[in-house]
Design an enzyme around this catalytic site. Sequence first.
Site, mmCIF file in Angstrom:
data_model
loop_
_atom_site.group_PDB
_atom_site.id
_atom_site.type_symbol
_atom_site.label_atom_id
_atom_site.label_comp_id
_atom_site.label_asym_id
_atom_site.label_seq_id
_atom_site.Cartn_x
_atom_site.Cartn_y
_atom_site.Cartn_z
ATOM 1 N N LYS A 185 0.802 -1.234 0.000
ATOM 2 C CA LYS A 185 0.000 0.000 0.000
ATOM 3 C C LYS A 185 0.830 1.279 0.000
ATOM 4 O O LYS A 185 0.394 2.324 0.482
ATOM 5 C CB LYS A 185 -1.023 0.025 1.165
ATOM 6 C CG LYS A 185 -1.839 -1.225 1.330
ATOM 7 C CD LYS A 185 -2.308 -1.831 0.049
ATOM 8 C CE LYS A 185 -3.404 -1.082 -0.658
ATOM 9 N NZ LYS A 185 -3.683 -1.741 -1.994
ATOM 10 N N SER A 186 2.019 1.188 -0.578
ATOM 11 C CA SER A 186 2.892 2.364 -0.645
ATOM 12 C C SER A 186 3.008 2.949 -2.040
ATOM 13 O O SER A 186 3.814 3.862 -2.244
ATOM 14 C CB SER A 186 4.307 2.002 -0.215
ATOM 15 O OG SER A 186 4.308 1.350 0.981
ATOM 16 N N GLY A 187 2.299 2.359 -3.000
ATOM 17 C CA GLY A 187 2.417 2.857 -4.371
ATOM 18 C C GLY A 187 3.040 1.841 -5.314
ATOM 19 O O GLY A 187 3.585 2.202 -6.359
ATOM 20 N N THR A 188 2.938 0.572 -4.958
ATOM 21 C CA THR A 188 3.512 -0.512 -5.773
ATOM 22 C C THR A 188 2.952 -0.494 -7.195
ATOM 23 O O THR A 188 3.694 -0.592 -8.177
ATOM 24 C CB THR A 188 3.166 -1.876 -5.129
ATOM 25 O OG1 THR A 188 3.220 -1.766 -3.723
ATOM 26 C CG2 THR A 188 4.062 -2.960 -5.635
ATOM 27 N N THR A 189 1.634 -0.403 -7.299
ATOM 28 C CA THR A 189 0.960 -0.474 -8.604
ATOM 29 C C THR A 189 1.443 0.676 -9.496
ATOM 30 O O THR A 189 1.726 0.489 -10.684
ATOM 31 C CB THR A 189 -0.569 -0.378 -8.401
ATOM 32 O OG1 THR A 189 -0.938 -1.208 -7.302
ATOM 33 C CG2 THR A 189 -1.327 -0.787 -9.639
ATOM 34 N N HIS A 193 7.595 -7.581 -1.967
ATOM 35 C CA HIS A 193 7.392 -6.875 -0.698
ATOM 36 C C HIS A 193 8.424 -7.345 0.345
ATOM 37 O O HIS A 193 8.395 -6.906 1.492
ATOM 38 C CB HIS A 193 5.999 -7.181 -0.130
ATOM 39 C CG HIS A 193 4.867 -6.535 -0.871
ATOM 40 N ND1 HIS A 193 4.927 -5.255 -1.365
ATOM 41 C CD2 HIS A 193 3.610 -6.988 -1.152
ATOM 42 C CE1 HIS A 193 3.766 -4.951 -1.930
ATOM 43 N NE2 HIS A 193 2.964 -5.981 -1.823
ATOM 44 N N ARG A 211 6.142 5.293 1.450
ATOM 45 C CA ARG A 211 5.026 6.233 1.628
ATOM 46 C C ARG A 211 4.900 6.550 3.106
ATOM 47 O O ARG A 211 5.233 5.704 3.952
ATOM 48 C CB ARG A 211 3.745 5.556 1.132
ATOM 49 C CG ARG A 211 2.571 6.472 1.042
ATOM 50 C CD ARG A 211 1.348 5.714 0.555
ATOM 51 N NE ARG A 211 0.280 6.632 0.209
ATOM 52 C CZ ARG A 211 -0.963 6.276 -0.045
ATOM 53 N NH1 ARG A 211 -1.294 4.984 -0.017
ATOM 54 N NH2 ARG A 211 -1.870 7.167 -0.345
ATOM 55 N N SER A 230 -4.529 3.207 4.075
ATOM 56 C CA SER A 230 -4.706 2.476 2.820
ATOM 57 C C SER A 230 -4.759 0.961 3.082
ATOM 58 O O SER A 230 -5.612 0.253 2.532
ATOM 59 C CB SER A 230 -3.550 2.828 1.873
ATOM 60 O OG SER A 230 -3.758 2.272 0.618
ATOM 61 N N ARG A 234 -7.891 3.577 -5.017
ATOM 62 C CA ARG A 234 -8.892 4.126 -4.091
ATOM 63 C C ARG A 234 -8.936 5.641 -4.260
ATOM 64 O O ARG A 234 -9.730 6.165 -5.026
ATOM 65 C CB ARG A 234 -8.563 3.692 -2.651
ATOM 66 C CG ARG A 234 -9.656 3.973 -1.647
ATOM 67 C CD ARG A 234 -9.222 3.532 -0.255
ATOM 68 N NE ARG A 234 -8.109 4.281 0.262
ATOM 69 C CZ ARG A 234 -8.198 5.403 0.992
ATOM 70 N NH1 ARG A 234 -9.382 5.871 1.313
ATOM 71 N NH2 ARG A 234 -7.119 6.033 1.419
#
Length: 314
Positions: free
Chosen positions: A57-61, A122, A144, A152, A276
Amino acid sequence: MSARNCCFQFLERGWRTPYIYQFQGFWCQPKEIQAILLFHKHFQARESDIILATIPKSGTTWLKALAFAILNRKQFPAFSNNHPLLVSNPHDLVPFFEYKLYANNQIPDLSKYPEPRTFATHIPFQSLEESIKKSNCKIVYICRNPFDTFISSWIYCNKLRAETLPPLLREDCFNMYCNGAIGFGPFWDHMLGYWKESLERPDKVLFLKYEDMKEDTSFHLKKLAKFLGCPFSMEEEKERVIEDIAKLCSFEKMKNLEVNKSGKSIMNFENRHLFRKGEVGDWMNYLSPSMVEQLTQVMEEKLGGSGLEFKLLS
Ligand code: A3P
């Protein structure tokens, strides 16, 4: 060695699974441990490999999309109507070691991957497979601020939760987060592992921050392209290639693509939950003053003196 045969000293209540286990100093689920063991046994890094590393949830995508678009821009200009990112989720284009390649007891054939092979993980730095750490392959880490990462994660895990189960309570999850009990955490160890390595070996590890990337995407795209060994030429800059890539990978663009509104690219998780709000400072809408104080204290205690600092608001 199977995950079951491993000796677990500790276990904790999990967010997505009933329990998470401490494995090589970090918390994760049995299926992840199984995959990591296979990865450790079979993966061999090449000097040209690129590894994208994050805590969830740190901006991987986003990082996957940006790296893919940068590396493949000659073959697929970002403005083209048949760009792979328009029809594939970034997680399909840059696979995770632990959720895809080595998941479900598989040993993948990586010879088909064109160079530079680009993978994601990860896994904390200290537990990466040895040839990744020792070779000159490159690692990009996106970090992040823990406030937004917590929110998130909590919202995401609730979306993945079976309807038959009660929702995850914000306060419970918050306490677990502050105690370090979150997948691949504690978050401070995860961040510091890559942070320290980026200071010691800046040619090996590029440490990016989500908030900085949001603030000035073009500047960081240039930095990323240079680090990956494919800097933008003057001509490309003039042709606004950097802006095209930033636009293609922007939150708004990606969230509204059909492929990202449907389908499942990581295990059985729906792609739509990966997009999101994509904002800096959303934690303000969820955390009480005492929670803010508690997490601030944890960050001071665990990260203070490391030089690692965060922007908490946009
Ligand atoms: P929020 O839940 O705060 O909106 P990951 O990809 O590591 O799972 O991180 C998910 C977070 O990144 C989510 O944050 C998500 O909305 C945000 N995100 C996804 N795609 C993004 C993009 N293209 N640009 C910026 N943020 C993005």
